[in-house]
Design an enzyme around this catalytic site. Structure first.
Site, short mmCIF file in Angstrom:
data_model
loop_
_atom_site.label_atom_id
_atom_site.label_comp_id
_atom_site.label_asym_id
_atom_site.label_seq_id
_atom_site.Cartn_x
_atom_site.Cartn_y
_atom_site.Cartn_z
CD GLU A 19 3.48 -4.16 -7.03
OE1 GLU A 19 3.40 -5.19 -6.78
OE2 GLU A 19 2.67 -3.37 -7.22
CE LYS A 73 1.84 -7.95 -4.09
NZ LYS A 73 1.36 -7.50 -5.85
CB CYS A 89 0.77 -3.81 -4.68
SG CYS A 89 -0.48 -3.50 -5.78
#
Length: 295
Positions: A43, A116, A153
């Site tokens: 990331e 995300k 994540c």
């Protein structure tokens, strides 16, 4: 038989965009030389982890996707090497900012992007200051390395994300990551919990999973720091770790899978056949109460 070879990478990132990209490119080239058809970078690999604290000046590192220098550079690299390459970047979209991954196919085609969805906020990980919650919804992409699903994540802690991507036809789950020390609990090591959660996604959905994390101690302008614990890994369709990196090494690991063989295994188990979505309404609530309980 559809046999693919996939690679995870792991590295320390600094404040040097060029240095970070050079290092990441070298890892991608090395993976391709070893036969990888898909390479997963961590990331926000092109910068240090600026989210440790809140500093407005870091917004200058965001760019629109069609002119993002990292996207341009690694899209060309995917085409040159013939590898599927997800590219994690800080995106600016008008007045909004997102934590975004762009997916390049092995011929360099830009297949689209994912923003995300789950944005964490805590000591050492103050991402809500920088990123709006993603508005793309979860996605899967048909690539030269099979149909892939990708979360970023904090998304990896939510089993719903993995299951949605599996229901959409994903054959492999990818998670670029930046996780390490817990500044609020300095004696707590969450790395086993982190791995075990994702291993459960692999086992429950009966498909391989790749996670690429960063390493090293990174220091914010005010002196606060995070130490990223690496331990990037690949899990097989049973949730077993078949490749793992240490807490400090830079490099890569590879694993090969027969996607047709795994698809047959998934069908044999029947975990998708026996789902009861009409009973899962509670998942659509925040507090766990259903309409029958007064909502």
């Amino acid at each position: 038989m559809r046999k693919i070879t996939a690679a995870i990478t792991q590295m320390a990132s600094t404040q040097s965009w060029a240095g970070n990209c050079d290092k990441a490119e070298a890892l991608v080239r090395q993976a391709a030389e070893q036969g990888a058809g898909l390479v997963l970078l961590q990331e926000l690999f092109d910068a240090d982890y600026f989210c440790i604290e809140q500093h407005v000046r870091f917004f200058a590192g965001a760019h629109e996707l069609d002119r993002h220098p990292t996207v341009q550079r690694f899209g060309a690299l995917a085409r040159e090497l013939g590898v599927v390459l997800p590219v994690s970047v800080f995106e600016r979209a008008g007045p909004a900012h997102y934590n975004t991954t762009v997916i390049f196919d092995a011929d360099g085609t830009n297949l689209g992007f994912y923003r995300k969805s789950h944005i964490q906020d805590g000591r050492g990980y103050q991402e809500k200051f920088y990123f709006s919650p993603g508005d793309t919804g979860f996605k899967v992409w048909d690539t030269a390395a099979g149909r892939i699903g990708l979360g970023i994540c904090w998304d990896q802690w939510f089993p719903e994300v993995a299951r949605v991507m599996a229901l959409m036809g994903a054959e492999m789950l990818l998670y670029p990551t930046a996780i390490g020390s817990e500044p609020g609990s300095p004696d707590y090591d969450s790395s086993n919990h982190w791995q075990n959660t994702m291993r459960g996604h692999a086992a429950a959905n009966i498909m391989p999973l790749l996670a690429s994390n960063r390493i090293g101690r990174e220091v914010a302008p005010d002196g606060r720091s995070d130490t990223f614990y690496g331990r990037s890994f690949i899990a097989d369709p049973h949730g077993e770790k078949i490749a793992e990196m240490s807490r400090i090494e830079e490099g890569l690991r590879l694993a090969s899978f027969d996607l047709d063989e795994i698809a047959e295994l998934r069908r044999t188990w029947g975990v998708f056949r026996d789902r009861r979505p009409e009973l899962y309404g509670t998942l659509l609530t925040i507090d766990g109460r259903t309409r029958r309980e007064g909502l």
